[in-house]
Design an enzyme around this catalytic site. Structure first.
Site, PDB file in Angstrom:
ATOM      1  N   ARG A 179       0.808  -1.237   0.000  1.00 58.53           N
ATOM      2  CA  ARG A 179       0.000   0.000   0.000  1.00 58.53           C
ATOM      3  C   ARG A 179       0.839   1.285   0.000  1.00 58.53           C
ATOM      4  O   ARG A 179       0.361   2.335   0.412  1.00 58.53           O
ATOM      5  CB  ARG A 179      -0.975   0.023   1.177  1.00 58.53           C
ATOM      6  CG  ARG A 179      -1.952  -1.135   1.133  1.00 58.53           C
ATOM      7  CD  ARG A 179      -3.188  -0.847   1.915  1.00 58.53           C
ATOM      8  NE  ARG A 179      -4.130  -1.936   1.720  1.00 58.53           N
ATOM      9  CZ  ARG A 179      -4.170  -3.043   2.446  1.00 58.53           C
ATOM     10  NH1 ARG A 179      -3.320  -3.186   3.449  1.00 58.53           N
ATOM     11  NH2 ARG A 179      -5.053  -3.956   2.195  1.00 58.53           N
ATOM     12  N   LYS A 237       2.814  10.931 -11.968  1.00 55.73           N
ATOM     13  CA  LYS A 237       1.915  10.020 -12.693  1.00 55.73           C
ATOM     14  C   LYS A 237       2.657   8.715 -12.901  1.00 55.73           C
ATOM     15  O   LYS A 237       3.762   8.706 -13.447  1.00 55.73           O
ATOM     16  CB  LYS A 237       1.559  10.596 -14.058  1.00 55.73           C
ATOM     17  CG  LYS A 237       0.353  11.482 -14.064  1.00 55.73           C
ATOM     18  CD  LYS A 237      -0.049  11.670 -15.523  1.00 55.73           C
ATOM     19  CE  LYS A 237      -1.069  12.742 -15.680  1.00 55.73           C
ATOM     20  NZ  LYS A 237      -1.379  12.979 -17.089  1.00 55.73           N
ATOM     21  N   GLU A 245       8.820  16.767 -26.183  1.00 49.04           N
ATOM     22  CA  GLU A 245       8.222  17.242 -24.929  1.00 49.04           C
ATOM     23  C   GLU A 245       8.833  18.594 -24.537  1.00 49.04           C
ATOM     24  O   GLU A 245       8.179  19.418 -23.901  1.00 49.04           O
ATOM     25  CB  GLU A 245       8.412  16.220 -23.800  1.00 49.04           C
ATOM     26  CG  GLU A 245       7.731  14.872 -24.037  1.00 49.04           C
ATOM     27  CD  GLU A 245       6.207  14.879 -23.855  1.00 49.04           C
ATOM     28  OE1 GLU A 245       5.608  15.945 -23.636  1.00 49.04           O
ATOM     29  OE2 GLU A 245       5.604  13.789 -23.941  1.00 49.04           O
ATOM     30  N   LYS A 270       7.059  22.262 -15.301  1.00 43.40           N
ATOM     31  CA  LYS A 270       6.181  21.157 -14.902  1.00 43.40           C
ATOM     32  C   LYS A 270       5.992  21.155 -13.388  1.00 43.40           C
ATOM     33  O   LYS A 270       4.887  20.889 -12.891  1.00 43.40           O
ATOM     34  CB  LYS A 270       6.732  19.806 -15.391  1.00 43.40           C
ATOM     35  CG  LYS A 270       5.730  18.688 -15.112  1.00 43.40           C
ATOM     36  CD  LYS A 270       5.852  17.480 -15.984  1.00 43.40           C
ATOM     37  CE  LYS A 270       4.771  16.457 -15.644  1.00 43.40           C
ATOM     38  NZ  LYS A 270       4.929  15.185 -16.310  1.00 43.40           N
ATOM     39  N   ASN A 319      -1.113  17.935 -21.680  1.00 42.23           N
ATOM     40  CA  ASN A 319      -1.476  16.931 -22.686  1.00 42.23           C
ATOM     41  C   ASN A 319      -1.561  17.513 -24.092  1.00 42.23           C
ATOM     42  O   ASN A 319      -2.085  16.855 -24.994  1.00 42.23           O
ATOM     43  CB  ASN A 319      -2.803  16.276 -22.311  1.00 42.23           C
ATOM     44  CG  ASN A 319      -2.668  15.462 -21.046  1.00 42.23           C
ATOM     45  OD1 ASN A 319      -1.670  14.783 -20.860  1.00 42.23           O
ATOM     46  ND2 ASN A 319      -3.639  15.567 -20.159  1.00 42.23           N
ATOM     47  N   HIS A 378      -1.238  15.267 -26.996  1.00 37.70           N
ATOM     48  CA  HIS A 378      -1.262  13.886 -26.513  1.00 37.70           C
ATOM     49  C   HIS A 378      -2.503  13.097 -26.925  1.00 37.70           C
ATOM     50  O   HIS A 378      -2.437  11.884 -27.062  1.00 37.70           O
ATOM     51  CB  HIS A 378      -1.117  13.850 -24.982  1.00 37.70           C
ATOM     52  CG  HIS A 378       0.299  14.034 -24.533  1.00 37.70           C
ATOM     53  ND1 HIS A 378       1.020  15.180 -24.805  1.00 37.70           N
ATOM     54  CD2 HIS A 378       1.148  13.224 -23.843  1.00 37.70           C
ATOM     55  CE1 HIS A 378       2.231  15.066 -24.293  1.00 37.70           C
ATOM     56  NE2 HIS A 378       2.338  13.895 -23.704  1.00 37.70           N
ATOM     57  N   HIS A 415      -1.398   9.884 -28.519  1.00 36.06           N
ATOM     58  CA  HIS A 415      -1.653   8.578 -27.909  1.00 36.06           C
ATOM     59  C   HIS A 415      -2.443   7.681 -28.860  1.00 36.06           C
ATOM     60  O   HIS A 415      -2.187   6.477 -28.945  1.00 36.06           O
ATOM     61  CB  HIS A 415      -2.456   8.737 -26.605  1.00 36.06           C
ATOM     62  CG  HIS A 415      -1.582   9.014 -25.418  1.00 36.06           C
ATOM     63  ND1 HIS A 415      -2.085   9.393 -24.202  1.00 36.06           N
ATOM     64  CD2 HIS A 415      -0.238   8.963 -25.260  1.00 36.06           C
ATOM     65  CE1 HIS A 415      -1.098   9.553 -23.353  1.00 36.06           C
ATOM     66  NE2 HIS A 415       0.042   9.308 -23.968  1.00 36.06           N
TER      67      HIS A 415
HETATM   68  N1  LIG Z   1       4.402   9.858 -16.064  1.00 37.81           N
HETATM   69  C1  LIG Z   1       4.340  10.856 -16.896  1.00 37.81           C
HETATM   70  O1  LIG Z   1       3.927  11.973 -16.549  1.00 37.81           O
HETATM   71  C2  LIG Z   1       4.775  10.648 -18.324  1.00 37.81           C
HETATM   72  C3  LIG Z   1       4.969  11.759 -19.159  1.00 37.81           C
HETATM   73  C4  LIG Z   1       5.452  11.520 -20.448  1.00 37.81           C
HETATM   74  C5  LIG Z   1       5.702  10.219 -20.878  1.00 37.81           C
HETATM   75  N2  LIG Z   1       5.481   9.184 -20.036  1.00 37.81           N
HETATM   76  C6  LIG Z   1       5.730   7.805 -20.468  1.00 37.81           C
HETATM   77  O2  LIG Z   1       7.111   7.679 -20.754  1.00 37.81           O
HETATM   78  C7  LIG Z   1       7.298   6.627 -21.684  1.00 37.81           C
HETATM   79  C8  LIG Z   1       8.282   7.053 -22.731  1.00 37.81           C
HETATM   80  O3  LIG Z   1       9.505   7.325 -22.094  1.00 37.81           O
HETATM   81  P1  LIG Z   1      10.881   7.242 -22.890  1.00 37.81           P
HETATM   82  O4  LIG Z   1      10.750   7.968 -24.155  1.00 37.81           O
HETATM   83  O5  LIG Z   1      11.948   7.619 -21.947  1.00 37.81           O
HETATM   84  O6  LIG Z   1      10.940   5.709 -23.321  1.00 37.81           O
HETATM   85  P2  LIG Z   1      11.712   4.417 -22.741  1.00 37.81           P
HETATM   86  O7  LIG Z   1      11.686   4.398 -21.284  1.00 37.81           O
HETATM   87  O8  LIG Z   1      11.150   3.259 -23.467  1.00 37.81           O
HETATM   88  O9  LIG Z   1      13.188   4.667 -23.219  1.00 37.81           O
HETATM   89  C9  LIG Z   1      13.457   4.641 -24.583  1.00 37.81           C
HETATM   90  C10 LIG Z   1      14.604   3.699 -24.925  1.00 37.81           C
HETATM   91  O10 LIG Z   1      15.829   4.327 -24.574  1.00 37.81           O
HETATM   92  C11 LIG Z   1      16.614   3.448 -23.783  1.00 37.81           C
HETATM   93  N3  LIG Z   1      17.418   4.291 -22.906  1.00 37.81           N
HETATM   94  C12 LIG Z   1      17.048   4.889 -21.760  1.00 37.81           C
HETATM   95  N4  LIG Z   1      18.024   5.678 -21.308  1.00 37.81           N
HETATM   96  C13 LIG Z   1      19.047   5.563 -22.171  1.00 37.81           C
HETATM   97  C14 LIG Z   1      20.337   6.161 -22.252  1.00 37.81           C
HETATM   98  N5  LIG Z   1      20.754   7.061 -21.357  1.00 37.81           N
HETATM   99  N6  LIG Z   1      21.133   5.822 -23.292  1.00 37.81           N
HETATM  100  C15 LIG Z   1      20.707   4.926 -24.229  1.00 37.81           C
HETATM  101  N7  LIG Z   1      19.500   4.357 -24.217  1.00 37.81           N
HETATM  102  C16 LIG Z   1      18.678   4.678 -23.197  1.00 37.81           C
HETATM  103  C17 LIG Z   1      15.619   2.569 -23.101  1.00 37.81           C
HETATM  104  O11 LIG Z   1      16.200   1.349 -22.733  1.00 37.81           O
HETATM  105  C18 LIG Z   1      14.558   2.386 -24.171  1.00 37.81           C
HETATM  106  O12 LIG Z   1      14.945   1.359 -25.046  1.00 37.81           O
HETATM  107  C19 LIG Z   1       5.934   6.313 -22.262  1.00 37.81           C
HETATM  108  O13 LIG Z   1       5.521   5.076 -21.771  1.00 37.81           O
HETATM  109  C20 LIG Z   1       5.043   7.441 -21.751  1.00 37.81           C
HETATM  110  O14 LIG Z   1       3.730   7.025 -21.527  1.00 37.81           O
HETATM  111  C21 LIG Z   1       5.036   9.376 -18.768  1.00 37.81           C
END
Ligand SMILES: NC(=O)c1ccc[n+]([C@@H]2O[C@H](COP(=O)([O-])OP(=O)(O)OC[C@H]3O[C@@H](n4cnc5c(N)ncnc54)[C@H](O)[C@@H]3O)[C@@H](O)[C@H]2O)c1
Length: 391
Positions: free
Chosen positions: A144, A166, A208, A250, A268, A271, A275
């Protein structure tokens, strides 16, 4: 019929999640000094979570090797690896959006449980948005609510995903269908992680950045507009400046509206379209940032169509996005690849996906639109207008 009423008043549900401490690090990356400089006895149990790609980075070798046994004999880095360092555990998951599943989240929970983790344990997500979202989610449901720290390693997770509490994972082919609001207690931002990012991931994060600039920083937007070469110039001080501006913007928003009841919805921008595109192309085909960038172009066209902004503004946004190499045309090539050339059908497929998006409270679909840079409106839009900017 008569009734009596009673209120039950509660303290905040998760003590310790009422504030987030963010530290920006300069120079060489050293996770050992971030996590192992304090006296061993005073440290809580940590469940470190990362993915195969991040665990294999040269910059993490000195950290990961400690979890591979004294002679580093532990099996090579692959998904499912669980290593120990004192009382701490490192779990390595598969990399990328296809692994953003409830099974991965449960693997984190099980690892913590098997390691004897208590509510006092700290779940530390080291990775992109996929890892930070899932680790924080696992922390929020473990007994929890345990503790959470994040080390975002992609540009996208530094400027967006890791900030603001989030959490979640995808489900049933739809993005982020399961999750919670659970802010991390600490976020460690090491911009040098960006150096090893594949170009398409760096560009994804830049979307972003552009989004945040469009929403909150006309000055940053102008700089980005003038210098799209930043895409090939990661060491430029503008990158570090942009990260801080985005984090601060943010932070300001989530301080006022953590659970997205009002102004947080602005984040968003792009988004709803993005999405839908990501989901309908098959998760992982279009990066999150590329989806958002395309979505911002669609939002600009929709703003113009509804008379909210001028044609000049819409064109300004689209040409900036195009100069970064993002798709701005109504029909995305990946949709054509998957569904053929029937534009009417493609528009309908995307519209149906948007209807399923959790952010829509009723039948109508809500969009974040702009009158100008820094001037944002949230409005519900009739279907025919949405379809019109998708073909
Ligand atoms: N929580 C939130 O507010 C919020 C906001 C925006 C996006 N998101 C989420 O974030 C996700 C996308 O995140 P992302 O773009 O970081 O994708 P990801 O986490 O899949 O990373 C992208 C790729 O880069 C690789 N990687 C990570 N760091 C690296 C580095 N330093 N050097 C080389 N490779 C590296 C990872 O292994 C992966 O293959 C989505 O699922 C989205 O829904 C969440």
């Amino acid at each position: 019929m008569t009734f009596e009423e009673k209120d039950i008043i509660y303290p905040p549900v998760h003590p310790g999640t009422d504030r987030t401490f963010i530290r920006f690090y300069d120079g060489e990356l050293d996770l050992n000094s971030i996590f192992y400089s304090a006296e061993k006895d005073t440290l809580p149990k940590r469940i470190f979570v990362t993915d195969t790609t991040v665990a294999s980075l040269a910059s993490l070798k000195g950290f990961v090797d400690f979890f591979r046994g004294e002679d580093f004999s532990h099996p090579k880095i692959e998904a499912g690896f669980i290593g120990k360092r004192g009382k701490d555990i490192l779990l390595i998951l598969g990399a990328g959006e296809p692994f953003k599943t409830i099974e991965s989240v449960l693997a984190i929970v099980k690892t913590a449980l098997d390691a004897g983790g208590q509510r006092s344990a700290v779940f530390v997500g080291i990775g992109g948005g996929v890892i930070t979202d899932m680790t924080a989610f696992a922390a929020s449901i473990f007994k929890r609510g345990a503790h959470c720290e994040l080390v975002p390693t992609t540009l996208l997770s530094m400027v967006d995903a890791a900030i603001g509490g989030k959490t979640g994972c995808d489900f049933d082919s739809y993005k982020n269908m399961i999750g919670s609001f659970f802010p991390a207690q600490k976020i460690h931002i090491c911009p040098s992680f960006i150096e090893s990012l594949p170009q398409h991931e760096y560009r994804s994060g830049m979307a972003e950045v552009v989004k945040t600039a469009l929403l909150y920083s006309p000055e940053l937007y102008e700089k980005l507009e003038k210098y799209p070469e930043i895409l090939n110039d990661r060491k430029n001080p503008l990158v570090g400046e942009a990260i801080r501006i985005c984090v601060n913007a943010k932070a300001k928003v989530v301080e006022q509206d953590l659970t997205e009841k009002n102004i947080r919805m602005q984040l968003n921008l792009g988004h709803t379209f993005g999405h839908a595109l990501e989901s309908m192309c098959g998760l992982g085909v279009v990066t999150h940032g590329d989806g958002v960038a395309w979505g911002m172009a669609r939002a600009a066209d929709l703003s113009q169509r509804l008379g909210l902004c001028t044609k000049e503004h819409a064109n300004r946004v689209k040409s900036c996005l195009a100069s970064f190499g993002w798709e701005t045309e109504p029909v995305h090539p990946e949709m054509k690849k998957k569904y053929g050339n029937n534009e009417e059908e493609i528009a309908r497929i995307l519209l149906n996906a948007m209807k399923k998006d959790k952010k829509n409270s009723s039948d109508k679909i809500r969009f974040i639109l702009q009158e100008n840079v820094g001037e944002t409106v949230i409005t519900e839009v009739p279907e025919q207008d949405i379809l019109a900017v998708l073909k």
